[in-house]
Design a protein around this motif. Structure first.
Motif, PDB file in Angstrom:
ATOM      1  N   SER A   1       0.808  -1.225   0.000  1.00  0.00           N
ATOM      2  CA  SER A   1       0.000   0.000   0.000  1.00  0.00           C
ATOM      3  C   SER A   1       0.839   1.272   0.000  1.00  0.00           C
TER       4      SER A   1
ATOM      5  N   ASP B   1      -3.762   2.685   1.161  1.00  0.00           N
ATOM      6  CA  ASP B   1      -4.164   1.674   0.180  1.00  0.00           C
ATOM      7  C   ASP B   1      -3.812   2.213  -1.206  1.00  0.00           C
ATOM      8  N   LYS B   2      -3.164   1.380  -1.997  1.00  0.00           N
ATOM      9  CA  LYS B   2      -2.811   1.723  -3.379  1.00  0.00           C
ATOM     10  C   LYS B   2      -2.037   3.035  -3.473  1.00  0.00           C
TER      11      LYS B   2
END
Length: 240
Positions: free
Chosen positions: A38, A210-211
């Motif tokens: 992440s 996240d991401k």
């Protein structure tokens, strides 16, 4: 103390960080959590320039850390870093792993460096291991020595990159204990971890990533409650 302004970091076609912004105040404990990949580790590594950003900037005490006038070695003395793996010198004792940086980088006299190192080892219950080589220490002891080595430079900020991930379950508490003591002493800290008990009890704020993005910047009460949202709830569910 730290201001992150719209930073991105790409590795070829992979975007590890995407327009990340945030602030860390003096004495604050920030926990970074989120799924593997992440961007937690990359974010920490950009803060003391183990990785350079592709765009955006990071200010430490008001100065852009990428500025050409910044002494990178001095920056890294002010911002300590503890890795997932202990990264101790295998041919040096626990004591020597701490004193070598104090004498070679800080320019301290050997006797002064030894006294400082022994005081820190005693503070964190490791004085009886001073003469042991890393291979003679448990994983938890090696990580605690690595933390002592970092704080021996009297850093203003400590960064922890999954410091318990390589440890057996019974050794995790040893390392979290020393981190709790540092937090209680007022040390400014950023820690990437999956130890949610530590996050709940020690963090002032939690950055859920996240991401490559910070999807949520919240207090523990919010993060561990229904207001955090479905994505954070799924992450927490995956840890149980």
């Amino acid at each position: 103390m730290i201001r992150i302004e719209s930073i991105s970091r790409t590795f070829g076609t992979f975007q590890a960080l995407a327009d990340v912004s945030g602030e860390v105040r003096h004495g604050e404990v920030i926990v970074l959590c989120g799924p593997s990949g992440s961007g937690k580790s990359t974010l920490l590594r950009t803060i003391n320039r183990l990785e350079d950003v592709s765009s955006g900037r990071i200010l430490f005490d008001g100065q852009d850390i990428a500025d050409r006038t910044v002494d990178i070695n001095r920056l890294r003395r002010r911002i300590g870093f503890v890795f997932q793996q202990y990264n101790l010198f295998p041919h040096l004792s626990a004591l020597q792993n701490i004193t070598i940086g104090l004498t070679k980088i800080r320019g301290m006299k050997a006797a002064e460096a030894r006294e400082k190192a022994m005081d820190l080892l005693a503070r964190f219950g490791l004085s009886h291991r001073a003469a042991n080589m890393p291979g003679q220490l448990s994983g938890g002891e090696q990580q605690r020595v690595a933390i002592v080595r970092a704080i021996a430079f009297d850093p203003e900020v400590m960064l922890f990159d999954e410091p318990t991930s390589a440890l057996d379950a019974e050794m995790v508490g040893e390392v979290l204990g020393i981190m709790r003591e540092l937090a209680a002493s007022g040390m400014t800290m950023m820690c990437a971890t999956h130890e949610m008990g530590f996050a709940r009890n020690v963090a002032e704020r939690i950055w859920f990533m996240d991401k490559g993005r910070i999807e949520l910047d919240a207090t523990p009460d919010v993060f561990f409650g229904p207001e955090a949202g479905e994505r954070a709830a799924r992450f927490l569910g995956s840890l149980s």
